[in-house]
Design an enzyme around this catalytic site. Structure first.
Site, mmCIF file in Angstrom:
data_model
loop_
_atom_site.group_PDB
_atom_site.id
_atom_site.type_symbol
_atom_site.label_atom_id
_atom_site.label_comp_id
_atom_site.label_asym_id
_atom_site.label_seq_id
_atom_site.Cartn_x
_atom_site.Cartn_y
_atom_site.Cartn_z
ATOM 1 N N HIS A 48 0.823 -1.204 0.000
ATOM 2 C CA HIS A 48 0.000 0.000 0.000
ATOM 3 C C HIS A 48 0.869 1.270 0.000
ATOM 4 O O HIS A 48 0.635 2.192 -0.785
ATOM 5 C CB HIS A 48 -0.919 -0.026 1.229
ATOM 6 C CG HIS A 48 -1.828 1.152 1.329
ATOM 7 N ND1 HIS A 48 -3.116 1.136 0.833
ATOM 8 C CD2 HIS A 48 -1.634 2.389 1.847
ATOM 9 C CE1 HIS A 48 -3.663 2.324 1.049
ATOM 10 N NE2 HIS A 48 -2.795 3.100 1.660
ATOM 11 N N GLU A 49 1.887 1.301 0.865
ATOM 12 C CA GLU A 49 2.735 2.497 0.946
ATOM 13 C C GLU A 49 3.571 2.680 -0.321
ATOM 14 O O GLU A 49 3.735 3.792 -0.814
ATOM 15 C CB GLU A 49 3.641 2.434 2.185
ATOM 16 C CG GLU A 49 2.898 2.435 3.518
ATOM 17 C CD GLU A 49 1.986 3.645 3.701
ATOM 18 O OE1 GLU A 49 2.299 4.730 3.192
ATOM 19 O OE2 GLU A 49 0.929 3.488 4.339
ATOM 20 N N HIS A 80 1.481 4.246 -3.015
ATOM 21 C CA HIS A 80 1.388 5.712 -2.935
ATOM 22 C C HIS A 80 2.606 6.349 -3.617
ATOM 23 O O HIS A 80 2.485 7.340 -4.330
ATOM 24 C CB HIS A 80 1.359 6.184 -1.480
ATOM 25 C CG HIS A 80 0.007 6.112 -0.828
ATOM 26 N ND1 HIS A 80 -1.119 6.688 -1.363
ATOM 27 C CD2 HIS A 80 -0.387 5.560 0.354
ATOM 28 C CE1 HIS A 80 -2.152 6.489 -0.544
ATOM 29 N NE2 HIS A 80 -1.733 5.796 0.502
ATOM 30 N N GLU A 97 -6.427 6.817 -1.565
ATOM 31 C CA GLU A 97 -6.476 5.617 -0.738
ATOM 32 C C GLU A 97 -6.962 4.413 -1.537
ATOM 33 O O GLU A 97 -6.351 3.346 -1.482
ATOM 34 C CB GLU A 97 -7.410 5.827 0.466
ATOM 35 C CG GLU A 97 -6.750 6.440 1.660
ATOM 36 C CD GLU A 97 -5.438 5.773 2.010
ATOM 37 O OE1 GLU A 97 -5.470 4.669 2.557
ATOM 38 O OE2 GLU A 97 -4.385 6.342 1.720
HETATM 39 ZN ZN LIG Z 1 -2.684 5.065 2.090
#
Ligand SMILES: [Zn+2]
Length: 272
Positions: A134-135, A138, A199
């Protein structure tokens, strides 16, 4: 002079709109990799100097092992989708630091930090892969750069040209803005939360990356459930930038089959 400066700002705006490889959408991005990576790398080194980096433990090895697999998955994905060389300037690093904060982040150029405080929530390599995917997502989708560009517009107006052209890293304002955009600040509430669209994009990309790396994307649902149950008086730091609610968790569930299908394209059909 004024005209000259607005001309510069205009030029930077025009040349720096970049395409997000995952969505094909053009995004507002004042800073190119050339401009932002040197700042990111310097900030990262500074952060490591100011914190206790854990090395040689099983936990530290887990962070490195999972990080390498996620990075490899990202490279395979970009190469397979016509973006060869997209990660050529990345200098991946995966460090575990001693800090009770329930947090983790990835700076531009692949500079990752996990805090020991998040390990009781991640529990296993697969749990680490959820957060890491997830990171990293981003960072790959340049969400931080977009946040910084948006914040530059909002807060600094005419300074935008200086920031975009210089990114000297020596200006306190630049560093503060950078840290807010990337969520590195140590104070809760200082960081800008990711937008809902960022997100869900990071969730979708992160699930694909972890699946291609051989980790079971179903774990993402359980992990974010565990994370949101930690609420109470002192919610985990990562929750301030990554609000997690029932809708998000439902969306994650729906994204799992697509992540597994993506992994199958790379010959990955069994998950740990
Ligand atoms: Zn996030």
């Amino acid at each position: 002079m004024r005209k000259f400066i607005s001309g510069l700002i205009f030029t930077v705006l025009v040349v720096s709109c970049s395409t997000n490889p995952f969505t094909g959408k053009s995004t507002l991005n004042f800073q190119s990799n050339d401009q932002i990576f040197p700042t990111a790398f310097a900030e990262y080194d500074q952060f490591l100097k100011e914190h206790k980096v854990i090395t040689g433990t099983a936990d530290a090895e887990s962070i490195k092992r999972v990080g390498q697999r996620i990075a490899k998955a990202a490279e395979r994905w970009f190469n397979a989708n016509g973006y060869e060389g997209y990660l050529k300037d990345y200098r991946w690093e995966y460090n575990l630091v001693q800090d009770e904060a329930v947090n983790a982040w990835c700076m531009p150029g692949g500079k990752i930090v996990f805090y020991t405080g998040i390990l009781p929530v991640t529990k296993t390599d697969t749990g680490i892969a959820v957060v890491m995917g997830h990171e990293v997502a981003h960072a790959l989708a340049n969400h931080g750069a977009q946040r910084m560009s948006a914040a530059t517009l909002q807060q600094y107006g005419a300074l935008a040209g200086n920031l975009a052209l210089g990114m000297s890293g020596s200006s306190a304002q630049t560093v503060e803005l950078f840290n807010q955009a990337y969520g590195i600040g140590s104070q809760v509430g200082v960081m800008l939360p990711f937008s809902r669209s960022h997100e869900s994009e990071a969730d979708a990309i992160g699930l694909r990356l972890m699946a291609i790396a051989g980790y079971n994307p179903e774990e993402a649902v359980k992990l974010w459930q565990r994370m949101s149950q930690m609420g109470g008086e002192a919610p985990p730091e990562i929750m301030s930038t990554h609000p997690s609610n029932e809708t998000r968790i439902q969306n994650l569930k729906q994204l799992v089959p697509a992540a597994k299908q993506e992994a199958a394209k790379f010959g990955v059909t069994s998950f740990e």
